[in-house]
Every structure is written in structure tokens, then in C-alpha cells.
Motif scaffolding. Structure first.
Motif, PDB file in Angstrom:
ATOM      1  N   ASN A 202      36.963  36.073  34.670  1.00  0.00           N
ATOM      2  CA  ASN A 202      35.526  35.794  34.646  1.00  0.00           C
ATOM      3  C   ASN A 202      35.074  35.090  35.915  1.00  0.00           C
ATOM      4  OD1 ASN A 202      35.096  36.982  32.159  1.00  0.00           O
ATOM      5  ND2 ASN A 202      35.389  35.091  31.028  1.00  0.00           N
ATOM      6  N   ALA A 203      35.904  34.213  36.468  1.00  0.00           N
ATOM      7  CA  ALA A 203      35.561  33.516  37.712  1.00  0.00           C
ATOM      8  C   ALA A 203      35.346  34.529  38.830  1.00  0.00           C
ATOM      9  CB  ALA A 203      36.649  32.519  38.086  1.00  0.00           C
ATOM     10  N   ALA A 204      36.192  35.523  38.893  1.00  0.00           N
ATOM     11  CA  ALA A 204      36.055  36.559  39.924  1.00  0.00           C
ATOM     12  C   ALA A 204      34.845  37.441  39.671  1.00  0.00           C
ATOM     13  CB  ALA A 204      37.322  37.403  39.996  1.00  0.00           C
ATOM     14  N   THR A 205      34.692  37.911  38.439  1.00  0.00           N
ATOM     15  CA  THR A 205      33.581  38.820  38.143  1.00  0.00           C
ATOM     16  C   THR A 205      32.234  38.121  38.266  1.00  0.00           C
ATOM     17  OG1 THR A 205      33.801  38.477  35.759  1.00  0.00           O
ATOM     18  CG2 THR A 205      34.961  40.363  36.714  1.00  0.00           C
ATOM     19  N   ASN A 206      32.189  36.811  38.040  1.00  0.00           N
ATOM     20  CA  ASN A 206      30.942  36.066  38.227  1.00  0.00           C
ATOM     21  C   ASN A 206      30.515  36.027  39.686  1.00  0.00           C
ATOM     22  OD1 ASN A 206      30.661  35.569  35.511  1.00  0.00           O
ATOM     23  ND2 ASN A 206      31.562  33.520  35.600  1.00  0.00           N
TER      24      ASN A 206
ATOM     25  N   ASP B 187      37.482  46.211  26.550  1.00  0.00           N
ATOM     26  CA  ASP B 187      36.352  45.626  27.261  1.00  0.00           C
ATOM     27  C   ASP B 187      36.695  45.096  28.654  1.00  0.00           C
ATOM     28  OD1 ASP B 187      34.882  46.125  24.972  1.00  0.00           O
ATOM     29  OD2 ASP B 187      35.198  44.114  24.168  1.00  0.00           O
ATOM     30  N   LEU B 188      37.977  44.911  28.959  1.00  0.00           N
ATOM     31  CA  LEU B 188      38.377  44.322  30.228  1.00  0.00           C
ATOM     32  C   LEU B 188      39.053  45.349  31.123  1.00  0.00           C
ATOM     33  CD1 LEU B 188      40.098  41.077  28.881  1.00  0.00           C
ATOM     34  CD2 LEU B 188      37.806  41.251  29.836  1.00  0.00           C
TER      35      LEU B 188
ATOM     36  N   VAL C  11      38.856  42.986  45.769  1.00  0.00           N
ATOM     37  CA  VAL C  11      39.441  43.237  44.456  1.00  0.00           C
ATOM     38  C   VAL C  11      40.328  42.046  44.143  1.00  0.00           C
ATOM     39  CG1 VAL C  11      41.014  44.674  43.105  1.00  0.00           C
ATOM     40  CG2 VAL C  11      39.428  45.744  44.705  1.00  0.00           C
ATOM     41  N   ALA C  12      40.230  41.550  42.928  1.00  0.00           N
ATOM     42  CA  ALA C  12      41.070  40.427  42.500  1.00  0.00           C
ATOM     43  C   ALA C  12      41.945  40.871  41.340  1.00  0.00           C
ATOM     44  CB  ALA C  12      40.203  39.244  42.074  1.00  0.00           C
ATOM     45  N   ILE C  13      43.098  40.233  41.233  1.00  0.00           N
ATOM     46  CA  ILE C  13      43.982  40.426  40.090  1.00  0.00           C
ATOM     47  C   ILE C  13      44.251  39.041  39.522  1.00  0.00           C
ATOM     48  CG2 ILE C  13      46.238  41.218  39.277  1.00  0.00           C
ATOM     49  CD1 ILE C  13      46.207  43.183  41.695  1.00  0.00           C
ATOM     50  N   GLU C  14      43.934  38.852  38.259  1.00  0.00           N
ATOM     51  CA  GLU C  14      44.101  37.554  37.611  1.00  0.00           C
ATOM     52  C   GLU C  14      44.951  37.702  36.363  1.00  0.00           C
ATOM     53  OE1 GLU C  14      43.622  34.609  38.429  1.00  0.00           O
ATOM     54  OE2 GLU C  14      42.155  34.643  40.032  1.00  0.00           O
ATOM     55  N   ASP C  15      45.460  36.556  35.877  1.00  0.00           N
ATOM     56  CA  ASP C  15      46.349  36.607  34.716  1.00  0.00           C
ATOM     57  C   ASP C  15      45.746  36.026  33.446  1.00  0.00           C
ATOM     58  OD1 ASP C  15      46.371  33.991  35.595  1.00  0.00           O
ATOM     59  OD2 ASP C  15      48.525  33.727  35.349  1.00  0.00           O
ATOM     60  N   THR C  16      44.512  35.539  33.507  1.00  0.00           N
ATOM     61  CA  THR C  16      43.839  35.055  32.299  1.00  0.00           C
ATOM     62  C   THR C  16      42.398  35.541  32.294  1.00  0.00           C
ATOM     63  OG1 THR C  16      43.040  32.988  33.276  1.00  0.00           O
ATOM     64  CG2 THR C  16      45.250  32.948  32.230  1.00  0.00           C
TER      65      THR C  16
ATOM     66  N   GLY D 216      30.829  38.755  41.441  1.00  0.00           N
ATOM     67  CA  GLY D 216      30.554  40.156  41.706  1.00  0.00           C
ATOM     68  C   GLY D 216      31.774  40.960  42.109  1.00  0.00           C
ATOM     69  N   ILE D 217      32.950  40.369  42.006  1.00  0.00           N
ATOM     70  CA  ILE D 217      34.198  41.005  42.421  1.00  0.00           C
ATOM     71  C   ILE D 217      34.764  41.831  41.266  1.00  0.00           C
ATOM     72  CG2 ILE D 217      36.591  40.526  43.083  1.00  0.00           C
ATOM     73  CD1 ILE D 217      35.543  37.945  44.407  1.00  0.00           C
ATOM     74  N   THR D 218      35.251  43.022  41.579  1.00  0.00           N
ATOM     75  CA  THR D 218      35.993  43.796  40.590  1.00  0.00           C
ATOM     76  C   THR D 218      37.330  43.106  40.390  1.00  0.00           C
ATOM     77  OG1 THR D 218      34.947  45.870  41.240  1.00  0.00           O
ATOM     78  CG2 THR D 218      37.071  46.027  40.088  1.00  0.00           C
ATOM     79  N   CYS D 219      37.637  42.785  39.167  1.00  0.00           N
ATOM     80  CA  CYS D 219      38.863  42.032  38.895  1.00  0.00           C
ATOM     81  C   CYS D 219      39.626  42.678  37.752  1.00  0.00           C
ATOM     82  CB  CYS D 219      38.538  40.587  38.534  1.00  0.00           C
ATOM     83  SG  CYS D 219      40.007  39.579  38.275  1.00  0.00           S
ATOM     84  N   TYR D 220      40.917  42.831  37.959  1.00  0.00           N
ATOM     85  CA  TYR D 220      41.803  43.381  36.951  1.00  0.00           C
ATOM     86  C   TYR D 220      42.627  42.257  36.335  1.00  0.00           C
ATOM     87  CZ  TYR D 220      40.491  47.840  38.837  1.00  0.00           C
ATOM     88  OH  TYR D 220      39.758  48.925  39.227  1.00  0.00           O
ATOM     89  N   LEU D 221      42.795  42.335  35.051  1.00  0.00           N
ATOM     90  CA  LEU D 221      43.608  41.359  34.324  1.00  0.00           C
ATOM     91  C   LEU D 221      45.026  41.895  34.228  1.00  0.00           C
ATOM     92  CD1 LEU D 221      43.617  38.716  32.624  1.00  0.00           C
ATOM     93  CD2 LEU D 221      43.211  40.166  30.641  1.00  0.00           C
ATOM     94  N   TYR D 222      45.967  41.147  34.760  1.00  0.00           N
ATOM     95  CA  TYR D 222      47.391  41.463  34.599  1.00  0.00           C
ATOM     96  C   TYR D 222      47.930  40.373  33.686  1.00  0.00           C
ATOM     97  CZ  TYR D 222      52.256  42.517  35.492  1.00  0.00           C
ATOM     98  OH  TYR D 222      53.570  42.858  35.337  1.00  0.00           O
ATOM     99  N   PRO D 223      48.056  40.655  32.398  1.00  0.00           N
ATOM    100  CA  PRO D 223      48.392  39.592  31.452  1.00  0.00           C
ATOM    101  C   PRO D 223      49.761  38.986  31.720  1.00  0.00           C
ATOM    102  CG  PRO D 223      48.463  41.739  30.382  1.00  0.00           C
ATOM    103  CD  PRO D 223      47.957  41.965  31.765  1.00  0.00           C
ATOM    104  N   GLY D 224      49.761  37.678  31.793  1.00  0.00           N
ATOM    105  CA  GLY D 224      51.002  36.936  31.969  1.00  0.00           C
ATOM    106  C   GLY D 224      51.292  36.121  30.730  1.00  0.00           C
ATOM    107  N   GLU D 225      52.233  35.218  30.853  1.00  0.00           N
ATOM    108  CA  GLU D 225      52.644  34.443  29.685  1.00  0.00           C
ATOM    109  C   GLU D 225      51.551  33.526  29.154  1.00  0.00           C
ATOM    110  OE1 GLU D 225      55.503  31.124  30.469  1.00  0.00           O
ATOM    111  OE2 GLU D 225      55.539  32.000  32.471  1.00  0.00           O
ATOM    112  N   TYR D 226      50.537  33.202  29.963  1.00  0.00           N
ATOM    113  CA  TYR D 226      49.459  32.327  29.504  1.00  0.00           C
ATOM    114  C   TYR D 226      48.234  33.104  29.047  1.00  0.00           C
ATOM    115  CZ  TYR D 226      52.402  28.898  31.747  1.00  0.00           C
ATOM    116  OH  TYR D 226      53.462  28.131  32.105  1.00  0.00           O
ATOM    117  N   SER D 227      48.294  34.424  29.081  1.00  0.00           N
ATOM    118  CA  SER D 227      47.159  35.233  28.650  1.00  0.00           C
ATOM    119  C   SER D 227      47.053  35.252  27.139  1.00  0.00           C
ATOM    120  CB  SER D 227      47.314  36.676  29.146  1.00  0.00           C
ATOM    121  OG  SER D 227      47.221  36.733  30.528  1.00  0.00           O
TER     122      SER D 227
END
Length: 100
Positions: A58-62, A84-85, A48-53, A64-75
Motif C-alpha cells: 500500500n505504501a508503494a501504490t499510494n 485483489d492484489l 515497479v516495487a516488490i514488497e512482502d506485506t 502511484g507505483i505498480t507494486c507486486y506482493l511477494y508473500p514472505g513469512e510476515y505476510s
């Protein structure tokens, strides 16, 4: 980074730590995820990955990893994207990101 954060984070808790120098094509390419899964001998279903953008998500899901977006200041994303996300919010960042 380790030195400055050592009083806040126990780096022994991590199985692997990478940087943009670990692979030839850093995020938003999926190479870093492929590298980590290979090194840890795991597959995407165990990850499982957690990303901020969105690009990094998309890099993680490409891979095949389940990835959650935790929006940060650059999101940057729209209200439609929240439907959708996979995303997580502390209730503070998400409303401020969506108001832009």
C-alpha cells in the motif's frame, strides 16, 4: 548488511539503497518511495516495487507505483486478497501463507 551480504550481492548493481533512517516516516508511509523517485529523477510510471506485506504494498501504490506482493513469512492475507492484489509466488510460500 552490506558486509554480511557482499559475497552474495553486488551492491554496485543498485542505483540507490535506503533504510528506515533515510526518511522521517518509514513504511508503511509512502515517504521512502517519494524520496527514491526524487533522488533518481523518475516518476511512478517508471517504477515497479516488490514488497512482502500488504501494508508495504500500500505504501508503494499510494505513491502511484505498480507494486507486486511477494508473500514472505510476515505476510498475512486471505484467499480473497489473491484476487485483489498484484502478487507473485514461487509456488511454495503462497500455499503455506494461505493455509494459516
Amino acid at each position: 548488511i552490506k558486509k554480511s551480504l557482499s559475497t552474495h550481492i553486488n551492491f554496485e548493481d543498485f542505483d540507490i539503497i535506503t533504510s528506515c533512517e533515510t526518511v522521517s516516516k518509514p513504511k508503511p508511509f509512502s515517504d521512502i518511495y517519494e524520496y527514491v523517485m526524487s533522488e533518481l529523477k523518475i516518476d511512478a510510471s517508471q517504477t515497479v516495487a516488490i514488497e512482502d506485506t500488504k501494508a508495504n504494498q500500500n505504501a508503494a501504490t499510494n505513491s502511484g507505483i505498480t507494486c507486486y506482493l511477494y508473500p514472505g513469512e510476515y505476510s498475512v492475507f486471505s484467499c480473497k486478497d489473491t484476487k485483489d492484489l498484484n502478487f507473485i509466488s514461487d509456488g511454495e510460500m503462497l500455499p503455506s501463507v494461505l493455509s494459516d
